[in-house]
Design a protein around this motif. Sequence first.
Motif, PDB file in Angstrom:
ATOM      1  N   TRP A   1       0.826  -1.202   0.000  1.00 47.78           N
ATOM      2  CA  TRP A   1       0.000   0.000   0.000  1.00 47.78           C
ATOM      3  C   TRP A   1       0.864   1.257   0.000  1.00 47.78           C
ATOM      4  O   TRP A   1       0.484   2.281  -0.572  1.00 47.78           O
ATOM      5  N   GLU A   2       2.022   1.189   0.631  1.00 51.06           N
ATOM      6  CA  GLU A   2       2.958   2.318   0.568  1.00 51.06           C
ATOM      7  C   GLU A   2       3.421   2.542  -0.870  1.00 51.06           C
ATOM      8  O   GLU A   2       3.510   3.681  -1.340  1.00 51.06           O
ATOM      9  N   ASN A   3       3.709   1.430  -1.588  1.00 50.82           N
ATOM     10  CA  ASN A   3       4.082   1.520  -3.006  1.00 50.82           C
ATOM     11  C   ASN A   3       2.981   2.185  -3.823  1.00 50.82           C
ATOM     12  O   ASN A   3       3.230   3.040  -4.670  1.00 50.82           O
ATOM     13  N   ALA A   4       1.727   1.769  -3.562  1.00 52.72           N
ATOM     14  CA  ALA A   4       0.591   2.308  -4.306  1.00 52.72           C
ATOM     15  C   ALA A   4       0.402   3.796  -4.021  1.00 52.72           C
ATOM     16  O   ALA A   4       0.186   4.598  -4.934  1.00 52.72           O
ATOM     17  N   ALA A   5       0.477   4.173  -2.735  1.00 55.41           N
ATOM     18  CA  ALA A   5       0.304   5.577  -2.351  1.00 55.41           C
ATOM     19  C   ALA A   5       1.401   6.451  -2.950  1.00 55.41           C
ATOM     20  O   ALA A   5       1.131   7.519  -3.513  1.00 55.41           O
ATOM     21  N   ALA A   6       2.644   5.979  -2.860  1.00 54.91           N
ATOM     22  CA  ALA A   6       3.762   6.743  -3.410  1.00 54.91           C
ATOM     23  C   ALA A   6       3.618   6.884  -4.920  1.00 54.91           C
ATOM     24  O   ALA A   6       3.876   7.952  -5.498  1.00 54.91           O
ATOM     25  N   GLY A   7       3.200   5.816  -5.590  1.00 53.61           N
ATOM     26  CA  GLY A   7       3.017   5.843  -7.038  1.00 53.61           C
ATOM     27  C   GLY A   7       1.919   6.788  -7.467  1.00 53.61           C
ATOM     28  O   GLY A   7       2.060   7.545  -8.435  1.00 53.61           O
ATOM     29  N   ALA A   8       0.789   6.780  -6.728  1.00 54.15           N
ATOM     30  CA  ALA A   8      -0.334   7.653  -7.069  1.00 54.15           C
ATOM     31  C   ALA A   8       0.031   9.120  -6.902  1.00 54.15           C
ATOM     32  O   ALA A   8      -0.261   9.957  -7.764  1.00 54.15           O
ATOM     33  N   ILE A   9       0.686   9.452  -5.798  1.00 49.01           N
ATOM     34  CA  ILE A   9       1.104  10.838  -5.558  1.00 49.01           C
ATOM     35  C   ILE A   9       2.107  11.277  -6.622  1.00 49.01           C
ATOM     36  O   ILE A   9       2.049  12.395  -7.150  1.00 49.01           O
ATOM     37  N   ALA A  10       3.043  10.369  -6.953  1.00 40.23           N
ATOM     38  CA  ALA A  10       4.055  10.679  -7.971  1.00 40.23           C
ATOM     39  C   ALA A  10       3.413  10.925  -9.329  1.00 40.23           C
ATOM     40  O   ALA A  10       3.769  11.876 -10.039  1.00 40.23           O
ATOM     41  N   GLY A  11       2.446  10.079  -9.716  1.00 43.35           N
ATOM     42  CA  GLY A  11       1.777  10.248 -11.000  1.00 43.35           C
ATOM     43  C   GLY A  11       1.008  11.552 -11.082  1.00 43.35           C
ATOM     44  O   GLY A  11       1.082  12.278 -12.075  1.00 43.35           O
ATOM     45  N   PHE A  12       0.274  11.877 -10.008  1.00 44.07           N
ATOM     46  CA  PHE A  12      -0.507  13.120  -9.973  1.00 44.07           C
ATOM     47  C   PHE A  12       0.406  14.339 -10.062  1.00 44.07           C
ATOM     48  O   PHE A  12       0.082  15.329 -10.722  1.00 44.07           O
ATOM     49  N   ALA A  13       1.571  14.246  -9.417  1.00 42.94           N
ATOM     50  CA  ALA A  13       2.482  15.388  -9.345  1.00 42.94           C
ATOM     51  C   ALA A  13       3.103  15.756 -10.688  1.00 42.94           C
ATOM     52  O   ALA A  13       3.639  16.840 -10.849  1.00 42.94           O
ATOM     53  N   THR A  14       3.036  14.866 -11.687  1.00 36.89           N
ATOM     54  CA  THR A  14       3.740  15.116 -12.956  1.00 36.89           C
ATOM     55  C   THR A  14       2.837  15.506 -14.127  1.00 36.89           C
ATOM     56  O   THR A  14       3.334  15.799 -15.205  1.00 36.89           O
ATOM     57  N   VAL A  15       1.503  15.505 -13.929  1.00 37.65           N
ATOM     58  CA  VAL A  15       0.606  15.661 -15.074  1.00 37.65           C
ATOM     59  C   VAL A  15       0.425  17.109 -15.528  1.00 37.65           C
ATOM     60  O   VAL A  15       0.587  17.426 -16.712  1.00 37.65           O
ATOM     61  N   ALA A  16       0.081  18.006 -14.613  1.00 40.22           N
ATOM     62  CA  ALA A  16      -0.415  19.327 -14.984  1.00 40.22           C
ATOM     63  C   ALA A  16       0.525  20.121 -15.894  1.00 40.22           C
ATOM     64  O   ALA A  16       0.108  20.620 -16.941  1.00 40.22           O
ATOM     65  N   ALA A  17       1.781  20.235 -15.521  1.00 39.81           N
ATOM     66  CA  ALA A  17       2.710  21.079 -16.288  1.00 39.81           C
ATOM     67  C   ALA A  17       2.968  20.541 -17.688  1.00 39.81           C
ATOM     68  O   ALA A  17       3.252  21.303 -18.615  1.00 39.81           O
ATOM     69  N   MET A  18       2.873  19.231 -17.861  1.00 38.69           N
ATOM     70  CA  MET A  18       3.246  18.616 -19.133  1.00 38.69           C
ATOM     71  C   MET A  18       2.051  18.346 -20.060  1.00 38.69           C
ATOM     72  O   MET A  18       2.234  17.882 -21.177  1.00 38.69           O
ATOM     73  N   HIS A  19       0.838  18.663 -19.619  1.00 43.15           N
ATOM     74  CA  HIS A  19      -0.338  18.247 -20.397  1.00 43.15           C
ATOM     75  C   HIS A  19      -0.404  18.824 -21.816  1.00 43.15           C
ATOM     76  O   HIS A  19      -0.768  18.098 -22.745  1.00 43.15           O
ATOM     77  N   PRO A  20      -0.065  20.104 -22.045  1.00 49.08           N
ATOM     78  CA  PRO A  20      -0.113  20.597 -23.429  1.00 49.08           C
ATOM     79  C   PRO A  20       0.743  19.775 -24.396  1.00 49.08           C
ATOM     80  O   PRO A  20       0.352  19.568 -25.557  1.00 49.08           O
ATOM     81  N   LEU A  21       1.884  19.289 -23.942  1.00 46.22           N
ATOM     82  CA  LEU A  21       2.725  18.436 -24.791  1.00 46.22           C
ATOM     83  C   LEU A  21       2.037  17.109 -25.085  1.00 46.22           C
ATOM     84  O   LEU A  21       2.223  16.519 -26.154  1.00 46.22           O
ATOM     85  N   ASP A  22       1.231  16.627 -24.148  1.00 49.77           N
ATOM     86  CA  ASP A  22       0.481  15.395 -24.348  1.00 49.77           C
ATOM     87  C   ASP A  22      -0.574  15.579 -25.434  1.00 49.77           C
ATOM     88  O   ASP A  22      -0.775  14.700 -26.284  1.00 49.77           O
ATOM     89  N   VAL A  23      -1.242  16.732 -25.421  1.00 51.24           N
ATOM     90  CA  VAL A  23      -2.237  17.049 -26.452  1.00 51.24           C
ATOM     91  C   VAL A  23      -1.562  17.089 -27.822  1.00 51.24           C
ATOM     92  O   VAL A  23      -2.054  16.503 -28.795  1.00 51.24           O
ATOM     93  N   VAL A  24      -0.436  17.778 -27.907  1.00 47.45           N
ATOM     94  CA  VAL A  24       0.302  17.895 -29.172  1.00 47.45           C
ATOM     95  C   VAL A  24       0.735  16.521 -29.666  1.00 47.45           C
ATOM     96  O   VAL A  24       0.587  16.190 -30.852  1.00 47.45           O
ATOM     97  N   ARG A  25       1.275  15.708 -28.776  1.00 43.12           N
ATOM     98  CA  ARG A  25       1.721  14.366 -29.163  1.00 43.12           C
ATOM     99  C   ARG A  25       0.576  13.558 -29.758  1.00 43.12           C
ATOM    100  O   ARG A  25       0.724  12.929 -30.817  1.00 43.12           O
ATOM    101  N   THR A  26      -0.586  13.566 -29.091  1.00 45.33           N
ATOM    102  CA  THR A  26      -1.738  12.791 -29.574  1.00 45.33           C
ATOM    103  C   THR A  26      -2.175  13.251 -30.956  1.00 45.33           C
ATOM    104  O   THR A  26      -2.477  12.441 -31.833  1.00 45.33           O
ATOM    105  N   ARG A  27      -2.176  14.556 -31.183  1.00 51.71           N
ATOM    106  CA  ARG A  27      -2.606  15.081 -32.487  1.00 51.71           C
ATOM    107  C   ARG A  27      -1.614  14.738 -33.597  1.00 51.71           C
ATOM    108  O   ARG A  27      -2.013  14.456 -34.723  1.00 51.71           O
ATOM    109  N   PHE A  28      -0.333  14.759 -33.274  1.00 56.03           N
ATOM    110  CA  PHE A  28       0.672  14.318 -34.254  1.00 56.03           C
ATOM    111  C   PHE A  28       0.511  12.828 -34.565  1.00 56.03           C
ATOM    112  O   PHE A  28       0.647  12.397 -35.707  1.00 56.03           O
ATOM    113  N   GLN A  29       0.244  12.031 -33.531  1.00 53.38           N
ATOM    114  CA  GLN A  29       0.156  10.576 -33.698  1.00 53.38           C
ATOM    115  C   GLN A  29      -0.922  10.170 -34.688  1.00 53.38           C
ATOM    116  O   GLN A  29      -0.739   9.244 -35.476  1.00 53.38           O
ATOM    117  N   VAL A  30      -2.067  10.844 -34.646  1.00 56.09           N
ATOM    118  CA  VAL A  30      -3.194  10.418 -35.488  1.00 56.09           C
ATOM    119  C   VAL A  30      -3.229  11.128 -36.835  1.00 56.09           C
ATOM    120  O   VAL A  30      -3.998  10.734 -37.716  1.00 56.09           O
TER     121      VAL A  30
END
Length: 313
Positions: free
Chosen positions: A11-40
């Motif tokens: 459960w410590e692994n799960a909690a640490a992983g969830a917090i880590a995943g949440f902490a990395t999304v917001a700043a990088m999201h525009p690049l994710d949108v761009v990547r998806t549009r290039f892919q298709v």
Amino acid sequence: MSESKSEQRQWENAAAGAIAGFATVAAMHPLDVVRTRFQVNDGRVSNLPSYKNTAHAILTIARLEGLRGLYAGFSPAVLGSTLSWGLYFFFYGRAKQRYSKNGEEKLSPGLHVASAAEAGALVCLCTNPVWLVKTRLQLQTPLHQTRPYSGLYDALRTIMTEEGWTALYKGIVPGLFLQVSHGAVQFTAYEELRKAIVDYKNKKRKQNPDSVDNILNSVDYAILGGSSKVAAILLTYPFQVIRARLQQRPSSDGIPRYMDSWHVVKETFRFEGFRGFYKGITPNLLKNVPASSITFIVYENVLNFLRMGRNHS
């Protein structure tokens, strides 16, 4: 190790992983949108504007669609990332615990691969509907003819009504290959590089007894997370392109652009060649390499914090 302590560590692994995943999304999201549009964007009939490169794509989306366009699909991205990292570290921790017989035996590289592959498959089965919705929301532009989804819930409801529940698992085959291979490559590279750095630092500590007690620091975790991510992306990126193309919303007459994974492979190779399978890799690297570094810094430090709290209790 007792079973209760083993479960607590999972459960410590799960909690640490969830917090880590949440902490990395917001700043990088525009690049994710761009990547998806290039892919298709296969260069044929498309509801997407044409972009020259990553910077041009971000500026064009910002100009034509505003902040809303740059953060299209943000809710499922946050949900999917938090769920994926949390579940991944949970399943990965459980698999390692099982293969090592509750920590009594040292894991070989092969068992690290097996642990990561098992975790990747389970995560893919749990999260594919979320990633499908994220992809579709990111591909919505003012050029679309069909009624746009208003958000995560509306997208799920509309997909179920118009296409049935099986549509939520479009792209599951390349998704499984992606999750299993990507996780296996990244976590194996991470574990092996980590061992090498620990061995190197231990040798230095013998020569320098005044060195710090903590062998690895945040800089080490950043290097480990980033370098292992580069290896995983380069080897598994075509699966991302195949999945994104399969997950596109059908046209207004209900006919999908691609029928199955093999259809994507044939058409992509026929019209775009080998390069077609690496469309969008630049924003993908720009997004995921620093994000992976941040994720592992947060994960390892949260895990150390939780373990310190457990040891002091």
